[in-house]
Design a protein around this motif. Structure first.
Motif, PDB file in Angstrom:
ATOM      1  N   LEU A  25      18.376  92.000  14.294  1.00  0.00           N
ATOM      2  CA  LEU A  25      19.543  92.612  13.672  1.00  0.00           C
ATOM      3  C   LEU A  25      19.680  92.106  12.238  1.00  0.00           C
ATOM      4  CD1 LEU A  25      22.159  92.291  16.567  1.00  0.00           C
ATOM      5  CD2 LEU A  25      20.913  94.336  15.872  1.00  0.00           C
ATOM      6  N   THR A  70      17.545  99.447  13.789  1.00  0.00           N
ATOM      7  CA  THR A  70      18.351  99.126  14.956  1.00  0.00           C
ATOM      8  C   THR A  70      18.170 100.124  16.091  1.00  0.00           C
ATOM      9  OG1 THR A  70      20.207 100.309  13.949  1.00  0.00           O
ATOM     10  CG2 THR A  70      20.111  97.934  13.603  1.00  0.00           C
ATOM     11  N   SER A  78      28.910 100.155  10.766  1.00  0.00           N
ATOM     12  CA  SER A  78      28.218  99.730  11.989  1.00  0.00           C
ATOM     13  C   SER A  78      28.192  98.218  12.122  1.00  0.00           C
ATOM     14  CB  SER A  78      26.776 100.260  11.981  1.00  0.00           C
ATOM     15  OG  SER A  78      26.068  99.739  10.853  1.00  0.00           O
ATOM     16  N   ARG A 100      24.095  94.978  10.347  1.00  0.00           N
ATOM     17  CA  ARG A 100      24.658  95.113  11.694  1.00  0.00           C
ATOM     18  C   ARG A 100      25.609  93.977  12.028  1.00  0.00           C
ATOM     19  NH1 ARG A 100      25.777  96.320  15.050  1.00  0.00           N
ATOM     20  NH2 ARG A 100      24.583  96.481  16.951  1.00  0.00           N
TER      21      ARG A 100
END
Length: 507
Positions: free
Chosen positions: A177, A46, A271, A245
């Protein structure tokens, strides 16, 4: 009145004991050392987010500084302590972050990024104008009406080009992601399919959780090739271990408001962003608003508006843009007309009855791309129809002329429809104009396409054109009718140019 709000416990009586352990708390955070170790492991997947955001900010700032420096040289002759230039720089660089035009959540996808950028630049122009009035600098008009619009003319294409670079990376399997999907196997499979067909969104489903911890078939551990790593009640634990994510929650009877709230608490400190798919209706854009009533979060869905100020702006832009395009393209229109006439001496314009807003019929103009008796020949070709639903389409239609084939590939045959837009019967952007025989077969849902003017282009044009199925075409048109906005029109017009130049899905 004061007595009514006092505690009912007698004076001197011990205060009731409150067991703090019974209050729901977020899951215990991972120790700092472990978090650092996990962060180092998942950073490469990421890290591109921060890099892409830095590129966007750098491009916006650079464009602002270059435009203002050139403007200062032209307008104010590079005077020392040029307050006009300094004030405009300050206004732009304050308005863009204040309008969340650099928010990581909107960069790279959807019309919201452009909407926020436009809002920020409009705010900057207002700030420059107010600053001029406040400090008595009444000669700021060029900075408000020329400099800031020029910044917009540069930053918008910059954003688009950066987005194209990002989308190219995503189509190659990079800059995605990692997503954990959680729900029923069929809804998870639908999400997986959508992310694969539309990689520009930037999601890659890497794992899934289901109620039973199995796939669509009881004896499998996968859903559409994605491994099922556990049950829904173990979701937060797997998210913490996997470093995902996005946690995409899809429909399943397991999910209740209490369980979703607990999941949100459990994901605090990670996260992961929790995304809940609305399963009641396919509505998006400006019609959706989240509000709280009596402490209960509610998703408000406002009725679509088919009149009002924004529609007047759309009408004005349609008429002016069509008049301008007809003027600019008049040499090309004459050349095409001459080519058609020399090809077979037949008529240049093909006229056809179509259905417009509220079911009113009108005559639509197109350049003729087929032989003169094409409608009669069609009856002999019905068995070879490849069109979706009531549409008649053939990839290699023998009725199309050589000139017509070229015109169709680049949608040049549709240019005379600009006259329909100028006359107010069509719009630049809208649903596809249907034939009368099509509308007779419409259901109640498809008939909603007739609530707005048909368009020269639309979501159907930039999403596959003739390659779409009938259901896909209807869904796209209904999405446009329900979720229309000026920003969406701008995005569609921009994408239409790319689709036409590439000749995608045209035959």
């Amino acid at each position: 009145m004061e007595e009514s709000v006092r505690s009912s416990s007698p004076v001197g009586e011990a205060t009731p004991h409150i067991d703090l352990r019974q209050i729901p708390r977020p899951a215990k955070r991972t120790p700092r050392a472990v978090v650092a170790e996990d962060s180092s492991r998942k950073t490469p997947s990421t890290a591109w987010e921060a890099h892409y955001r830095a590129w966007v900010i750098g491009a916006d700032v650079l464009a602002t500084l270059v435009v203002i420096a050139i403007s200062a040289a032209i307008i104010d002759k590079l005077e020392l302590h040029n307050m006009h230039a300094i004030g405009t720089i300050a206004a732009v660089l304050c308005a863009l972050p204040a309008s969340r035009a650099w928010s990581q959540r909107v960069l790279g996808e959807g019309a919201e990024e452009y909407r926020r950028l436009g809002r920020g630049l409009v705010t900057a122009a207002v700030l420059v104008a107010l600053g001029g009035l406040l400090f008595g600098a009444l000669d700021v008009q060029p900075w408000v009406f020329i400099v800031v619009p020029v910044i917009a003319l540069i930053t918008f294409p910059q954003r688009y080009l950066l987005r194209q670079v990002l989308h190219r990376q995503r189509r190659q399997g990079r800059c995605l992601l990692p997503v954990m999907a959680a729900g029923a196997p069929d809804t998870v499979a639908d999400l997986i399919g959508r992310t694969r067909t539309e990689p520009h969104v930037g999601w890659r489903v890497e794992a899934a959780c289901t109620f039973s911890g199995t796939g669509a078939e009881r004896d499998t551990g996968e859903v559409d090739g994605v491994p099922v790593v556990g049950r829904l009640d173990e979701l937060a634990e797997h998210v913490r271990r996997g470093g995902y994510r996005v946690v995409a929650v899809t429909a399943d009877q397991y999910w209740t408001p209490q369980r979703l709230q607990q999941l949100a608490w459990d994901l605090e400190g990670t996260s992961a962003e929790m995304v809940v798919a609305p399963v009641l209706m396919e509505v998006a854009g400006p019609r959706l608003n989240v509000s709280s009533v009596l402490g209960m979060p509610l998703l408000r869905v406002t009725a679509p508006r088919f009149t009002g100020g924004r529609r007047l702006v759309k009408e004005f832009v349609d008429r002016c843009a069509s008049a301008l395009l007809l003027t600019v393209l008049s040499p090309l229109l004459l050349m095409i007309a001459l080519a058609i006439k020399l090809n077979d001496r037949g008529p240049v314009i093909y006229k056809q009855r179509r259905i417009g807003r509220d079911g009113a019929s009108f005559t639509m103009f197109k350049f003729r791309t087929m032989i003169t008796d094409a409608d009669k020949v069609r009856k002999t070709l019905e068995k070879d129809n490849e069109g979706a639903g009531p549409l008649f389409k053939m990839r290699k239609d023998p009725r199309i002329t050589k000139v017509g084939s070229m015109l169709r590939r680049y949608s040049l045959d549709e240019l005379p429809q600009l006259f329909n837009v100028l006359y107010g019967r069509m719009s630049l952007v809208g649903p596809r104009p249907p034939l009368p025989e099509e509308t007779k077969k419409y259901g109640s849902d498809a008939r909603r396409r007739l609530l707005v003017k048909p368009g020269l282009t639309g979501l159907w044009q930039v999403s596959g054109r003739s390659d779409l199925t009938w259901d896909q075409s209807i869904r796209l048109d209904l999405r446009y009718v329900e979720d229309w906005s000026l920003a969406l029109d701008m995005v569609i017009l921009w994408k239409t140019v790319r689709a036409v130049v590439g000749g995608e899905g045209a035959y």
